[in-house]
Scaffold this motif. Structure first.
Motif, mmCIF file in Angstrom:
data_model
loop_
_atom_site.group_PDB
_atom_site.id
_atom_site.type_symbol
_atom_site.label_atom_id
_atom_site.label_comp_id
_atom_site.label_asym_id
_atom_site.label_seq_id
_atom_site.Cartn_x
_atom_site.Cartn_y
_atom_site.Cartn_z
ATOM 1 N N PRO A 7 0.838 -1.204 0.000
ATOM 2 C CA PRO A 7 0.000 0.000 0.000
ATOM 3 C C PRO A 7 0.868 1.248 0.000
ATOM 4 N N TYR A 8 0.414 2.249 -0.718
ATOM 5 C CA TYR A 8 1.162 3.511 -0.766
ATOM 6 C C TYR A 8 0.875 4.317 0.491
ATOM 7 N N PHE A 9 1.941 4.840 1.086
ATOM 8 C CA PHE A 9 1.781 5.710 2.249
ATOM 9 C C PHE A 9 2.393 7.064 1.935
ATOM 10 N N ASP A 10 1.575 8.070 1.962
ATOM 11 C CA ASP A 10 2.025 9.425 1.663
ATOM 12 C C ASP A 10 2.904 9.932 2.807
ATOM 13 N N PRO A 11 4.155 10.305 2.531
ATOM 14 C CA PRO A 11 5.022 10.794 3.613
ATOM 15 C C PRO A 11 4.506 12.062 4.269
ATOM 16 N N GLU A 12 3.586 12.774 3.608
ATOM 17 C CA GLU A 12 3.026 13.989 4.192
ATOM 18 C C GLU A 12 1.827 13.708 5.093
ATOM 19 N N TYR A 13 1.494 12.413 5.267
ATOM 20 C CA TYR A 13 0.300 12.104 6.056
ATOM 21 C C TYR A 13 0.435 12.564 7.502
ATOM 22 N N GLU A 14 1.670 12.501 8.018
ATOM 23 C CA GLU A 14 1.863 12.881 9.412
ATOM 24 C C GLU A 14 1.499 14.344 9.643
ATOM 25 N N ASN A 15 1.596 15.176 8.603
ATOM 26 C CA ASN A 15 1.246 16.588 8.743
ATOM 27 C C ASN A 15 -0.206 16.861 8.364
ATOM 28 N N PHE A 16 -0.927 15.793 7.969
ATOM 29 C CA PHE A 16 -2.290 15.983 7.480
ATOM 30 C C PHE A 16 -3.201 16.559 8.562
ATOM 31 N N SER A 17 -3.095 15.999 9.782
ATOM 32 C CA SER A 17 -3.958 16.476 10.869
ATOM 33 C C SER A 17 -3.713 17.937 11.180
ATOM 34 N N ASN A 18 -2.434 18.349 11.132
ATOM 35 C CA ASN A 18 -2.126 19.752 11.400
ATOM 36 C C ASN A 18 -2.682 20.667 10.327
ATOM 37 N N ARG A 19 -2.687 20.187 9.075
ATOM 38 C CA ARG A 19 -3.233 21.020 7.998
ATOM 39 C C ARG A 19 -4.751 21.105 8.087
ATOM 40 N N MET A 20 -5.385 19.992 8.452
ATOM 41 C CA MET A 20 -6.841 19.985 8.561
ATOM 42 C C MET A 20 -7.320 20.694 9.827
ATOM 43 N N ASN A 21 -6.530 20.578 10.906
ATOM 44 C CA ASN A 21 -6.897 21.196 12.183
ATOM 45 C C ASN A 21 -5.710 22.001 12.704
ATOM 46 N N PRO A 22 -5.444 23.156 12.117
ATOM 47 C CA PRO A 22 -4.283 23.939 12.546
ATOM 48 C C PRO A 22 -4.431 24.398 13.994
ATOM 49 N N PRO A 23 -3.323 24.598 14.694
ATOM 50 C CA PRO A 23 -3.389 25.058 16.086
ATOM 51 C C PRO A 23 -4.129 26.385 16.201
ATOM 52 N N ARG A 24 -4.913 26.494 17.256
ATOM 53 C CA ARG A 24 -5.619 27.745 17.538
ATOM 54 C C ARG A 24 -5.049 28.336 18.825
ATOM 55 N N VAL A 25 -4.624 29.580 18.740
ATOM 56 C CA VAL A 25 -4.013 30.261 19.881
ATOM 57 C C VAL A 25 -4.825 31.510 20.193
ATOM 58 N N SER A 26 -5.183 31.658 21.452
ATOM 59 C CA SER A 26 -5.949 32.824 21.887
ATOM 60 C C SER A 26 -5.210 33.504 23.031
ATOM 61 N N VAL A 27 -4.996 34.811 22.901
ATOM 62 C CA VAL A 27 -4.388 35.611 23.968
ATOM 63 C C VAL A 27 -5.485 36.491 24.550
ATOM 64 N N ASP A 28 -5.895 36.180 25.776
ATOM 65 C CA ASP A 28 -7.079 36.781 26.391
ATOM 66 C C ASP A 28 -6.661 37.661 27.566
ATOM 67 N N ASN A 29 -6.922 38.965 27.439
ATOM 68 C CA ASN A 29 -6.633 39.903 28.527
ATOM 69 C C ASN A 29 -7.897 40.391 29.224
ATOM 70 N N ALA A 30 -9.051 39.828 28.860
ATOM 71 C CA ALA A 30 -10.316 40.310 29.416
ATOM 72 C C ALA A 30 -10.851 39.428 30.537
ATOM 73 N N SER A 31 -10.537 38.148 30.526
ATOM 74 C CA SER A 31 -11.161 37.213 31.468
ATOM 75 C C SER A 31 -10.615 37.310 32.879
ATOM 76 N N CYS A 32 -9.380 37.758 33.022
ATOM 77 C CA CYS A 32 -8.750 37.802 34.345
ATOM 78 C C CYS A 32 -8.153 39.186 34.565
ATOM 79 N N HIS A 33 -8.331 39.717 35.768
ATOM 80 C CA HIS A 33 -7.919 41.099 36.010
ATOM 81 C C HIS A 33 -6.424 41.248 36.264
#
Length: 325
Positions: A7-33
């Motif tokens: 079976p063919y295995f795409d060497p880029e498969y390991e990065n597939f999840s990151n491309r489909m679900n890229p990291p989300r980063v939130s910098v929140d200065n409102a929730s805590c005083h």
């Protein structure tokens, strides 16, 4: 001979999840005083917690609280951070740097590229060669090391030294007298021989060594690895902090949670800079994975509770491969 088809295995498969679900980063200065909340949602991968904590530490943030959850295929963390003065992170350039370093534009090996002084390796900070030294600590050792380098006409551009249990780990950046990279094999061999003689001069228990670092590694991370490989924790009995009240002495407990299959490591000690980074580094070096953790600090005290287990991290990737084969 019959033709065998695999079976063919795409060497880029390991990065597939990151491309489909890229990291989300939130910098929140409102929730805590009194602090800034940094929230990270990402596909789970080996070493991601250490990578994130390393970046926050390199930015000189103080982590006052943290909630870690990375069980399964997803990584969700919340960090309560301040600057060194105890204030929120409000500078727009710093916030942009956080989002770039932790967000989808970063790569697994690029987490610390914005801090070259934290790198170890030939050419990692310009035309300099990195030298790693490890041996028994003693008075005057650094002076003797400096004398050897000066006599051989090497310049020391930068250095970082750690000592623990009478062991010393050191990384030096050097170049030659013309400010060019030191790459002459004969000169490097002579330097290695003389430095080893100094390190072994009073080292009757362990073999000291000098080596040249190839590639690029985070400075503090590399020093952790060097001391752990040297088994510095076995060298001598750790001296008790007789000058500290009993309430500030480290208390470490380890319990087994059979129901969940985790070991629960609880560390209560005096709070200090880089404490979380040092704990995560130590667990990583011991081949443990942190699935859940809570971190809090109250005045001079810090409490860190980690749910850990030994896991072969590549099983995550191997299971993904098996699904498509």
């Amino acid at each position: 001979m019959a033709k065998v088809c695999w079976p063919y295995f795409d060497p880029e498969y390991e990065n597939f999840s990151n491309r489909m679900n890229p990291p989300r980063v939130s910098v929140d200065n409102a929730s805590c005083h009194d602090c800034t909340l940094i929230k990270i949602d990402s596909v789970n991968k080996p070493g991601i917690l250490l990578e994130v904590v390393q970046i926050l530490t390199d930015l000189d943030f103080v982590i006052t609280k943290a909630y870690i959850s990375s069980d399964g295929g997803w990584f969700m963390d919340v960090f309560h951070v301040t600057d060194q003065q105890g204030k929120k992170i409000t500078d727009s350039k710093t916030i942009d740097l956080i989002e770039k370093a932790l967000g989808p534009k970063s790569k697994s090996t690029e987490g610390v590229k914005n801090w070259p002084s934290k790198h170890v390796g030939v050419h990692s900070v310009g035309d300099y060669t990195a030298i790693e030294l490890i041996g028994r600590d003693r008075p005057g050792l650094l002076s003797e090391i400096s004398a050897v380098l000066a006599n051989l006409h090497f310049n020391v551009f930068a250095a970082e030294v750690w000592t623990h249990n009478r062991r010393i780990a050191c990384v030096l950046y050097v170049n030659d007298a013309t400010n060019q990279v030191a790459d002459d094999p004969k000169r490097l061999s002579l330097m290695e021989e003389q430095l080893n003689n100094i390190l072994r001069g009073c080292d009757g228990e362990k073999v000291a060594r000098t080596s040249f670092s190839m590639g690029s590694t985070h400075m503090d991370r590399r020093l952790h690895q060097m001391l752990f490989a040297d088994r510095d924790y076995e060298s001598y009995a750790v001296a008790r902090e007789v000058d500290s009240p009993p309430s500030l002495r480290p208390r470490i407990t380890i319990e087994r949670c059979e129901e969940k299959g985790y070991s629960v490591v609880s560390v209560k000690c005096k709070d200090r800079a880089k404490l979380m980074f040092d704990i995560v580094c130590t667990l990583t070096d011991m081949q443990y994975v942190v699935f859940h953790a809570t971190v809090s600090s109250d005045g001079p005290y810090a409490l860190q509770v980690c749910y850990i287990d030994i896991v072969f991290c590549m099983l995550i990737y191997e299971s993904c491969k098996e699904e498509i084969e």
